[in-house]
Scaffold this motif. Structure first.
Motif, short mmCIF file in Angstrom:
data_model
loop_
_atom_site.label_atom_id
_atom_site.label_comp_id
_atom_site.label_asym_id
_atom_site.label_seq_id
_atom_site.Cartn_x
_atom_site.Cartn_y
_atom_site.Cartn_z
N UNK A 43 58.34 48.28 46.10
CA UNK A 43 57.77 48.56 44.78
C UNK A 43 57.09 47.29 44.26
N UNK A 44 55.80 47.42 43.99
CA UNK A 44 54.99 46.29 43.54
C UNK A 44 54.66 46.47 42.06
N UNK A 45 54.28 45.36 41.44
CA UNK A 45 53.79 45.42 40.06
C UNK A 45 52.30 45.13 40.10
N UNK A 46 51.51 46.16 39.93
CA UNK A 46 50.06 45.95 39.90
C UNK A 46 49.69 45.36 38.53
N UNK A 47 48.81 44.37 38.57
CA UNK A 47 48.40 43.69 37.34
C UNK A 47 47.14 44.35 36.79
N UNK A 48 47.23 44.78 35.53
CA UNK A 48 46.15 45.56 34.92
C UNK A 48 45.78 44.91 33.58
N UNK A 49 44.48 44.82 33.31
CA UNK A 49 44.04 44.23 32.02
C UNK A 49 44.43 45.17 30.89
N UNK A 50 45.01 44.59 29.84
CA UNK A 50 45.41 45.43 28.70
C UNK A 50 44.20 46.03 27.99
N UNK A 51 43.11 45.26 27.91
CA UNK A 51 41.97 45.74 27.11
C UNK A 51 41.17 46.83 27.82
N UNK A 52 41.07 46.77 29.12
CA UNK A 52 40.24 47.75 29.82
C UNK A 52 41.04 48.74 30.66
N UNK A 53 42.27 48.36 30.97
CA UNK A 53 43.07 49.20 31.85
C UNK A 53 42.67 49.09 33.31
N UNK A 54 41.76 48.14 33.61
CA UNK A 54 41.30 47.97 34.98
C UNK A 54 42.22 47.02 35.75
N UNK A 55 42.40 47.27 37.06
CA UNK A 55 43.20 46.33 37.87
C UNK A 55 42.59 44.93 37.83
N UNK A 56 43.44 43.94 38.00
CA UNK A 56 43.00 42.54 37.98
C UNK A 56 41.84 42.30 38.95
N UNK A 57 40.87 41.49 38.50
CA UNK A 57 39.77 41.07 39.36
C UNK A 57 39.55 39.58 39.22
N UNK A 58 39.18 38.92 40.30
CA UNK A 58 38.86 37.48 40.27
C UNK A 58 37.63 37.23 39.42
N UNK A 59 37.47 35.96 39.05
CA UNK A 59 36.26 35.56 38.34
C UNK A 59 35.78 34.23 38.91
N UNK A 60 34.52 34.13 39.23
CA UNK A 60 33.98 32.88 39.79
C UNK A 60 33.91 31.78 38.74
N UNK A 61 34.02 32.13 37.46
CA UNK A 61 33.87 31.14 36.39
C UNK A 61 35.20 30.50 35.97
N UNK A 62 36.27 30.84 36.63
CA UNK A 62 37.59 30.36 36.20
C UNK A 62 37.70 28.84 36.29
N UNK A 63 38.65 28.29 35.53
CA UNK A 63 38.99 26.86 35.65
C UNK A 63 39.77 26.59 36.92
N UNK A 64 40.37 27.63 37.47
CA UNK A 64 41.32 27.45 38.58
C UNK A 64 40.81 28.15 39.84
N UNK A 65 40.77 27.37 40.92
CA UNK A 65 40.41 27.93 42.23
C UNK A 65 41.67 27.97 43.09
N UNK A 66 41.95 29.11 43.69
CA UNK A 66 43.14 29.24 44.54
C UNK A 66 42.69 29.46 45.98
N UNK A 67 43.16 28.59 46.86
CA UNK A 67 42.89 28.72 48.29
C UNK A 67 44.18 29.15 48.99
N UNK A 68 44.07 30.00 49.99
CA UNK A 68 45.31 30.35 50.68
C UNK A 68 45.10 31.33 51.81
#
Lengths: 368, 160
Positions: free
Chosen positions: A263-288
């Motif tokens: 059982x997973x917890x899918x992350x969803x935006x409260x304002x749009x109800x859309x599943x989480x999406x990356x953003x190229x403009x973020x302050x944080x870059x995650x490599x892995x």
């Protein structure tokens, strides 16, 4: 003709079929399929040991008979000997392990200097651009649950990930900031199942614990201020056979073992109800590597490490995820996409501990 | 008499096998063109595989793409400014007919194996990063900074 002669004849014939059947049938099958017989390729290169070994391996891998029979033989090995092939080790209580994970723990390793040089070079390059680096080695499953691998390991066994801990200590000594998930996971391993039984990767609980720790670490250091984006969770249950079982390459084995339910917890935006999406403009870059891919790009999607780290930080993140390639390939990809470093304050770099030794293409210094 | 017949049969069988092998070796692919190679991507070439740098990664648990060096013999579609190109092939140890999977769907072809010196007809697109989000083993990384093509479709080719 006596029965004895018939039996002898049968045995001789069976023996000859075993000896020559595969070798003779493959050229005939190749010809029937309109292909050049692969057997002739032995003449295409000088008969050195290396070439002959490569030829032999290729014959094994591509032989129609071998391909047809191998899954059944593997299944028979599994039933009789609990053997799942060259990459898989069967543990206890339905736990399965990826052999290189175990090899990394128990075999000598002498590649520390190369790893250190590559990480320090990356750290220094980012620092010159005003970007912080946080290194997050992910513990392999047998590091945290060695007692599930062997009955000879008793509860309270103490640290088994010697190479990784030494590397963590050397990185810190060299001024590279790290997150120690080994200690955190060991403290929580008895109360929560942090890894999947059939897979090399962490469970949703293990993944979430890691994301919480990395988020807390980033905020403790003052590198990231919590953003304003609100996320909520949507529980999703998935059933899948783990990658370790699939490595056996035998559908019969998969049919014999029920898939693991998670059982997973899918992350969803409260304002749009859309599943989480990356953003190229973020302050944080995650490599892995695939520890970031699982649950995120695989089903159920948006339920992996980066989604949960984003939820903790209140902001979408930029990511480069590369299965098995977190040692060098992610930095090469970053080098090809320098725009991803624009406006970045922090790079979080995750890699599984076994890749200290087995990372694809090793640990190269990659200029950015 | 029986033994002589058996030997004759065996010799005829071996001769037939030899002729079959020879005929098979001497004939090229029936056709290097199909509706995929002529439509996928934005570039279509016939090119000779010039170099496979090092060995393919033999990893059962990771999917990856491997970059190879080609000499272009003919451009059928699109435009190329150079006759040397670098092409990334998905899971190169797998025959093209079965290489597509859940994550990478738009790849395939009839080529069974990558061999230096062979000629391939390929449907390509660049840059590769736009089409493949996964591990790219590019051993030309230090020496070549230009575009790397993504091989959508790869068939055995014939010299133009």
């Amino acid at each position: 003709m006596s029965k004895k002669h018939i039996l002898h004849g049968f045995l001789v014939a069976a023996f000859l079929v075993l000896l020559f059947g595969v070798g003779l049938s493959q050229p005939i099958l190749d010809i029937v399929q309109g292909e050049r017989p692969q057997v002739l390729e032995v003449f295409s290169a000088p008969p050195t040991e290396k070439n002959l070994r490569a030829y032999e391996k290729e014959m094994e891998d591509t032989s129609t008979i071998v391909q047809t029979v191998r899954p059944y033989m593997q299944y028979a090995h599994f039933l009789g000997l609990k053997d799942l092939g060259k990459d898989v080790l069967a543990g206890r209580d339905g736990w399965y392990f990826y052999k290189p994970d175990v090899q990394f723990l128990i075999e000598p390793w002498s590649g520390q200097e190369q790893v250190l040089a590559a990480i320090r070079a990356f750290h220094d390059t980012l620092a010159a651009q005003g970007i912080q680096l946080l290194v997050v080695p992910a513990p392999g499953k047998p590091s945290i649950y060695p007692e599930k691998f062997s009955a000879r390991v008793q509860p309270g066994h103490g640290a088994v990930s010697r190479h990784s801990r030494e590397m963590l200590a050397r990185l810190v000594e060299a001024g590279v900031d790290c997150v120690d998930l080994f200690t955190l996971f060991e403290q929580n391993s008895a109360t929560t199942s942090l890894y999947l039984k059939q897979d090399t990767h962490w469970s949703p609980e293990g993944m979430r614990l890691a994301a919480q720790e990395v988020a807390a670490d980033l905020q403790r250091r003052g590198w990231v201020t919590k953003g304003a984006v609100k996320y909520m969770f949507k529980p999703v249950t998935i059933e899948r056979h783990g990658d370790v079982l699939r490595m056996a390459r035998s559908p019969q084995i998969l049919a014999a073992i029920p898939p693991e339910s998670t059982t997973c917890k899918q992350v969803v935006r409260e304002d749009t109800g859309q599943p989480y999406e990356d953003s190229a403009d973020s302050d944080v870059l995650v490599l892995g590597d695939s520890f970031l891919r699982i649950y995120e790009r695989d089903e159920p999607h948006a339920a992996g490490f980066t989604a949960h780290l984003a939820q903790q930080l209140g902001m979408p993140l930029t990511t480069i995820i590369n299965d098995g390639g977190a040692s060098t390939l992610v930095r090469q990809e970053l080098s090809r996409k320098p725009q991803l470093l624009q406006n970045k304050k922090v790079v979080v770099w995750e890699f599984v501990e076994r890749d200290l030794r087995f990372g694809t293409e090793g640990w190269q210094v990659v200029p950015l | 008499m029986g033994r002589a017949l058996n030997w004759r049969t065996l010799r005829v069988a071996l001769l037939c096998l030899g002729i079959g092998v020879f005929a098979s070796c001497s004939k090229g692919p029936a056709s290097d063109v199909d509706d995929k190679v002529t439509t996928l991507g934005d570039t279509e070439v016939t090119a000779q595989l010039e170099e496979i740098k090092g060995e393919f990664a033999d990893q059962t648990n990771y999917d990856y793409a491997f970059v190879m060096k080609y000499k272009v013999l003919k451009v059928h579609r699109g435009k190329l400014d150079t006759d040397t190109i670098y092409v990334g092939h998905y899971n190169p140890l797998t025959p093209r007919a079965t290489v597509a999977d859940e994550r990478v769907k738009d790849v395939g072809g009839t080529l069974k194996k990558f061999r230096v010196g062979d000629i391939h007809r390929m449907a390509l697109a660049a840059p590769m990063d736009d089409f493949f989000m996964g591990g790219i083993i590019n051993r030309y990384f230090d020496e070549y900074k230009g575009p790397v093509y993504w091989a959508h479709w790869t068939n055995p080719g014939v010299k133009p």
